[in-house]
Design a protein around this motif. Sequence first.
Motif: not given
Length: 175
Positions: A68-73, A75-79, A104-106, A111-113
């Motif tokens: 949650x501390x990362x800036x993934x703004x 980022x289109x996909x996290x798998x 998602x908060x990052x 997010x696919x999991x």
Amino acid sequence: PIAAKPSVARAKPGAKPARTDAAAPAVTHERPSPWSVRRTWLALSGAEKPEPSRPSDDDGRLTAEEVVTLDLSGTRWVVLSACHSGSSESWPGEGALGMRRAFALAGARVVIASEWAVEDAATRDWMDALHGALARGAGAAAAMRAASASVLRARRAAHRSTHPFYWAAFTASGE
């Protein structure tokens, strides 16, 4: 893989005990951060054999609190292909907390999991098909549908089980 680690509630630095009696245990009335006591983490390469020279906070495990501390703004996909990577815990007043929500908060848009333990070969086939669909420009729903259909076709052609265990473990959130 996602694994359990012990929960330890810690007082914030500088918190005062509720009583000053030396015989009484130190008690704080502050509510612990739900992210600080998360029991899930992702084991990164080398986590099973930490180097003695590595700082203790760099143990090869990525926790939800760290995510949650990362800036993934951007980022289109996290798998997340690990077993139970979509699992979460319910916290009163906070809702479901887990890796999916942390990413998602990052700022990750999708997010696919996985929702359960996954079989390695089936996951590899599904991920290959998913990433192929993503490379062709498909959106989340279309890429997941294509991956599932591809795995089902291949399993039918090989006369292997088409039970949902082999192709339906992954869900997407976001977008």
